[in-house]
Design an enzyme around this catalytic site. Structure first.
Site, short mmCIF file in Angstrom:
data_model
loop_
_atom_site.label_atom_id
_atom_site.label_comp_id
_atom_site.label_asym_id
_atom_site.label_seq_id
_atom_site.Cartn_x
_atom_site.Cartn_y
_atom_site.Cartn_z
NE ARG A 1 8.03 0.12 0.92
CZ ARG A 1 8.81 1.17 1.14
NH1 ARG A 1 9.65 1.58 0.22
NH2 ARG A 1 8.73 1.82 2.29
CG MET B 1 -3.70 -4.79 5.14
SD MET B 1 -2.40 -3.81 5.88
CE MET B 1 -2.81 -2.20 5.25
CB CYS C 1 -0.95 0.01 1.20
SG CYS C 1 -0.12 -0.04 2.80
#
EC number: 1.2.1.70
Length: 526
Positions: A133, A277, A131
């Site tokens: 890079r 996540m 999220c």
């Protein structure tokens, strides 16, 4: 105008000759004939055709390819070691709108590696897409051409113009790449300094890359060493202690933005996505005092597993994806963390939701984003994405920066070890070629000896002669081979080993064969 040398074209090299350019000669070990301006493809194709027709195999074989390499401009490929390069965009250099277009889902990493290694100057590749890079790591025959090819590939796959990518990308080479990926794995380059999730993502690169053609020794070795560095930094500096993750920062941000009349235990929470996540969001909500929340996911299995891990008294209600909008209508805070490549919430959908008492918050930690930026235009709705988390991570920054300085000392030490290991790999092609060189001599001399000896040799006798010669050669080669083997742990020994390698390459003319092997590997990938 560049001037190169005309040459005989073998089938294995023809593909690399198909698209020559005026700015750089083709990277081939070739047989020189005469100089010719290489300013267009027509000249090149005509040259190839004439070379095939005019030069017989016997005549071509009599010309020393190595001697021509030494006098040709194209021998730069034998003098320079392939470079490790990273072409990347991160939260520090590019906005989320660009990163989400460049993002590559994990399931697509093997395909991306195959496509990258299909480029003319790329030998190995890896993709690190999170999220925060999007980074492409490659081993390239040429730095300039490697960067150009990868950047054009990124433009083609994302639809972003090359010029725009160049404005936001960063480029690192060799030792700087080592330093960077070690810092990334240690959590020093993260928005949340010292966070643990990036180490898991680096591990996933290695896991996905196992068995993928193109995730080669140099790149895989780099990532495996990065994992070691990440573990060592966290163990020796305790940098992860008290550090927040992206998910916990998202929870903190939501609680900061909630009106004073609301708090974690009373606000109605909706989490969309029960992956890694989403699971962390749920855990952090519970840690902040939230005892009831709705979780929307494609299947109930993951939600049920998360429910089992929660303490007594926490109620997690599962809802299927098709009930997402109705669940959002009853929520004060909506967290989104799915792998969807298209937005789950757009302006026209959110406008239909009934108003809440204060403001409905959308906290989107997905890349690509799950909540369209247009949603922020609606009265009564506020949208936050990963780029908005900087406000949260400022806390405890001084303590983590002190630990980061300790981590840098570890990274410097480990970088030296990795570079020494990579230098030690330089001798491998020479060892192989020297072995092959002696094998050819043995075979040729036995074939010469048989007719002259007048001895009728059966298989057993021939094997005995063969073993005798090999035994003598192996004893003669033992010394040189020992001086070519080095694990990279001693810099003095490594320096001597590389000098020995260069001397053997010169004495036995192995440089051209090593180059030919690189070209063959590239053509076979096509």
């Amino acid at each position: 105008m560049a001037v190169s040398t005309s040459f005989v074209v073998t089938p294995k090299l023809e593909k690399l000759l198909a698209n020559p350019t005026s700015s750089s000669p083709a990277p081939l070990g070739v047989i020189g004939i005469r100089a010719l301006p290489m300013n267009n493809n027509r000249n090149m194709r005509g040259l190839i055709h004439r070379a095939r027709c005019e030069i017989s195999p016997s005549k071509a074989a009599s010309i020393s390819a190595l001697e021509q390499l030494k006098t040709s401009a194209i021998d730069r490929y034998t003098k320079e070691r392939s470079s490790i390069i990273v072409i990347g965009l991160s939260i520090h250099t590019a906005p989320v709108e660009m990163r989400e277009k460049l993002a590559i889902p994990e399931a697509e990493w093997p395909r991306a590696i195959a496509e990258l290694c299909g480029l003319n100057h790329i030998e190995e590749a890896a993709v690190l897409s999170t999220c925060n890079r999007m980074e492409i790591y490659v081993l390239a025959l040429s730095q300039h051409r490697g960067v150009k090819e990868v950047t054009e590939w990124m433009s083609k796959t994302s639809g972003i113009p090359v010029s725009q990518i160049c404005q936001h990308r960063f480029l690192l080479y060799n030792k700087d790449v080592t330093q960077h990926i070690f810092e990334v794995s240690a959590g020093l380059d993260s928005l949340v300094l010292g966070e643990n999730q990036i180490l898991a993502q680096v591990k996933q690169v290695v896991k996905v890359g196992q068995g993928v053609n193109g995730f080669g020794r140099n790149i895989s070795g780099l990532f495996k060493h990065a994992i070691t560095v990440g573990k060592r930094v966290r163990t020796e500096t305790n940098i992860a202690a008290g550090a927040v993750s992206v998910s916990s920062a998202a929870v903190e941000l939501a609680l900061m933005k909630l009106p004073e009349s609301s708090h974690a235990s009373s606000a109605r929470m909706l989490v969309i996505g029960a992956g890694k996540m989403g699971k962390l969001v749920i855990k952090h909500l519970v840690a902040k005092g939230c005892t009831k929340m709705v979780v929307v996911n494609r299947s109930e299995d993951k939600v049920a597993a998360i429910r089992e891990e929660m303490p007594f008294g926490v109620e997690i209600i599962y809802k299927p994806l098709d009930e997402m909008l109705s669940c959002a209508a009853e929520a004060d805070v909506v967290f989104t963390s799915t792998a969807s490549e298209t937005p789950l919430f757009l302006k026209e959908q959110v406008e239909t939701l009934p108003p809440v008492r204060d403001t409905r918050l959308f906290v989107d930690i997905s890349v690509p984003r799950n909540v369209g930026s247009c949603v922020a235009e609606i009265d009564g709705a506020r949208v936050f994405n990963v780029d908005d988390l900087k406000e949260v991570v400022a806390a405890n920054q001084e303590d983590r920066e002190r630990k980061a300085m300790e981590a840098q000392a570890i990274i410097t030490d480990e970088s030296k070890h990795f570079e020494a290991w990579r230098d030690s790999l330089e001798t491998v092609p020479t060892i192989k070629k020297l072995r092959g060189y002696t094998e050819r001599i043995i075979a040729a001399e036995i074939e010469k000896f048989l007719p002259k000896s007048g001895i009728e040799m059966n298989k057993k006798l021939r094997k005995s002669v063969d073993d005798l010669i090999r035994g003598i050669v192996n004893k003669l080669l033992h010394g040189p081979m020992q001086h070519l083997r080095c694990d990279g742990s001693d810099s003095r020994t490594l320096s001597e080993t590389l000098e020995n390698m260069q001397a053997l390459n010169r004495m036995y003319g192995l440089d051209a064969e090593i180059l030919e092997e690189k070209i063959r590997a590239k053509v076979e990938k096509k």
